[in-house]
Design an enzyme around this catalytic site. Structure first.
Site, PDB file in Angstrom:
ATOM      1  N   ARG A 184       0.799  -1.234   0.000  1.00 42.14           N
ATOM      2  CA  ARG A 184       0.000   0.000   0.000  1.00 42.14           C
ATOM      3  C   ARG A 184       0.826   1.276   0.000  1.00 42.14           C
ATOM      4  O   ARG A 184       0.581   2.197  -0.782  1.00 42.14           O
ATOM      5  CB  ARG A 184      -0.917   0.053   1.242  1.00 42.14           C
ATOM      6  CG  ARG A 184      -2.204  -0.662   1.133  1.00 42.14           C
ATOM      7  CD  ARG A 184      -2.585  -1.217   2.484  1.00 42.14           C
ATOM      8  NE  ARG A 184      -1.617  -2.235   2.833  1.00 42.14           N
ATOM      9  CZ  ARG A 184      -1.703  -3.512   2.407  1.00 42.14           C
ATOM     10  NH1 ARG A 184      -2.732  -3.895   1.734  1.00 42.14           N
ATOM     11  NH2 ARG A 184      -0.764  -4.395   2.694  1.00 42.14           N
ATOM     12  N   THR A 185       1.784   1.346   0.925  1.00 44.65           N
ATOM     13  CA  THR A 185       2.490   2.618   1.101  1.00 44.65           C
ATOM     14  C   THR A 185       3.260   2.987  -0.163  1.00 44.65           C
ATOM     15  O   THR A 185       3.150   4.108  -0.670  1.00 44.65           O
ATOM     16  CB  THR A 185       3.436   2.532   2.316  1.00 44.65           C
ATOM     17  OG1 THR A 185       2.692   2.025   3.428  1.00 44.65           O
ATOM     18  CG2 THR A 185       4.016   3.884   2.661  1.00 44.65           C
ATOM     19  N   LYS A 206      25.624  -4.195  -1.397  1.00 43.01           N
ATOM     20  CA  LYS A 206      27.088  -4.283  -1.554  1.00 43.01           C
ATOM     21  C   LYS A 206      27.806  -3.587  -0.414  1.00 43.01           C
ATOM     22  O   LYS A 206      29.027  -3.459  -0.430  1.00 43.01           O
ATOM     23  CB  LYS A 206      27.510  -3.630  -2.867  1.00 43.01           C
ATOM     24  CG  LYS A 206      26.873  -4.185  -4.111  1.00 43.01           C
ATOM     25  CD  LYS A 206      27.332  -3.360  -5.325  1.00 43.01           C
ATOM     26  CE  LYS A 206      26.396  -3.511  -6.489  1.00 43.01           C
ATOM     27  NZ  LYS A 206      26.619  -2.467  -7.505  1.00 43.01           N
ATOM     28  N   ARG A 226      11.274   3.759   3.353  1.00 37.24           N
ATOM     29  CA  ARG A 226      10.946   2.803   4.430  1.00 37.24           C
ATOM     30  C   ARG A 226      12.224   2.056   4.765  1.00 37.24           C
ATOM     31  O   ARG A 226      12.949   1.607   3.880  1.00 37.24           O
ATOM     32  CB  ARG A 226       9.858   1.825   3.991  1.00 37.24           C
ATOM     33  CG  ARG A 226       9.634   0.710   5.020  1.00 37.24           C
ATOM     34  CD  ARG A 226       8.427  -0.132   4.727  1.00 37.24           C
ATOM     35  NE  ARG A 226       7.196   0.599   4.968  1.00 37.24           N
ATOM     36  CZ  ARG A 226       5.972   0.069   4.893  1.00 37.24           C
ATOM     37  NH1 ARG A 226       5.827  -1.205   4.558  1.00 37.24           N
ATOM     38  NH2 ARG A 226       4.916   0.804   5.133  1.00 37.24           N
ATOM     39  N   HIS A 264       5.157   5.825  11.533  1.00 35.75           N
ATOM     40  CA  HIS A 264       4.638   5.657  10.168  1.00 35.75           C
ATOM     41  C   HIS A 264       3.672   6.820   9.953  1.00 35.75           C
ATOM     42  O   HIS A 264       2.460   6.643   9.903  1.00 35.75           O
ATOM     43  CB  HIS A 264       3.929   4.296  10.084  1.00 35.75           C
ATOM     44  CG  HIS A 264       3.609   3.827   8.700  1.00 35.75           C
ATOM     45  ND1 HIS A 264       3.757   4.615   7.561  1.00 35.75           N
ATOM     46  CD2 HIS A 264       3.133   2.630   8.267  1.00 35.75           C
ATOM     47  CE1 HIS A 264       3.385   3.909   6.508  1.00 35.75           C
ATOM     48  NE2 HIS A 264       3.011   2.706   6.906  1.00 35.75           N
TER      49      HIS A 264
END
Ligand code: CP
Length: 301
Positions: free
Chosen positions: A51-52, A80, A101, A129
């Site tokens: 969703r986000t 890496k 995120r 959030h």
């Protein structure tokens, strides 16, 4: 902060929160506007999302902007060994704002400190959030007609659930009463209970779901956050602790709305989906309009 980042919901005053909600209503009425023509937004998702990420990207595209980024850290040079500092320095030279995120609490704050362009926190570990919180507030306002003096029942993983932590802080402007329903292992952390006491927010705690939300205006269900457990045996013990079923809603208030940030696993039985009190899919849709309002805000202030 050097720029207009959104890292924590506490970065916004009550007036700014209300302004974002008003702006979102405008985007809901007219979601296709070419106000981001020539702008590039980066979406850096070091953790999974449906969703986000997709609603942020849809928000940008519907506003005429372009999106770059990754949805899996394994496909980025962080795999890496590139530091977050270097990643942000590079991406900020390509994009006008960065949606990120990250699994580490505080990663978004760090990124905002080193980035010359705005950072929008799309979730940092179990911490915050804020765009979810704004869409939760928008959903509450749309369904209850007010944010003031509501009974809000938070259920499930209150220890690791970042959405409930952000929601408590945001609702502190609007005189809520909370009930926290969680098993002992997943109780609301002390820091949020201290926050409630400091802001004169009444709250009670319970471990049983049944018959414990009959006075609620909002029933906010949450998933047990498997990815935050150090001990998966402990997760197995609590993963199915609550399942809301349609029959359990009979004594609830007529205007009750059930919210869930999604994804759900077993916390809401599918037979609830057809109940007019179920609002979680429309809540997720509201995320598009809220994220349009957030992007517009960080780029234009
Ligand atoms: N609510 C939420 O953050 O959903 P995603 O993990 O799918 O983005």
């Amino acid at each position: 902060m050097k720029n207009k980042s959104l890292v924590s919901i506490s970065d916004y005053s009550k007036e700014e929160i209300l302004s974002i909600l008003e702006s979102a209503a405008g985007f809901e009425a007219q979601p296709n506007r070419k106000i981001l023509d020539g702008k590039v937004i980066a979406t850096l998702f070091f953790e999974p999302s449906t969703r986000t990420r997709l609603s942020f990207e849809t928000a940008v595209i519907r506003l005429g902007g372009s999106v770059i980024g990754f949805s899996d850290a394994a496909t980025s040079s962080s795999s890496k060994g590139e530091t977050l500092n270097d990643t942000i320095r590079m991406v900020s030279s390509y994009a006008d704002a960065i949606v990120m995120r990250h699994p580490l609490e505080g990663a978004a704050r760090y990124a905002a400190e080193v980035s010359p362009v705005p950072i929008i926190n799309a979730g940092d570990g179990a911490n915050q959030h804020p765009s979810q919180t704004l869409l939760d507030l928008y959903s509450i306002l749309k369904t209850q007609g007010t944010l003031e003096h509501l009974n809000i029942c938070l259920v499930g993983d209150l220890k690791y659930g970042r959405t409930v932590h952000s929601l408590i802080m945001a609702m502190s402007h609007f005189h809520p009463t909370f009930k926290f329903i969680a098993p002992d292992e997943l109780k609301m952390p002390d820091e949020y209970k201290i926050f409630c006491r400091k802001h004169d927010i009444p709250f009670t705690e319970a471990t049983e779901l049944h018959d414990n939300f009959n006075d609620a205006d909002i029933l906010y269900m949450t998933r047990v956050q498997r990815e935050r457990f150090q001990d998966l045996m402990e997760y197995e013990r609590v993963k199915n602790v609550y399942t809301l079923k349609n029959e359990m809603l009979e004594s609830s208030k007529p205007h009750l709305k059930i919210l869930h940030p999604l994804p759900r696993v077993n916390e809401i039985a599918p037979d609830v989906d057809g109940n007019e009190k179920a609002y979680y899919f429309r809540q997720a849709q509201n995320g598009l309009y809220i994220r349009q309002a957030i992007i517009n805000n960080v780029l234009n202030n």
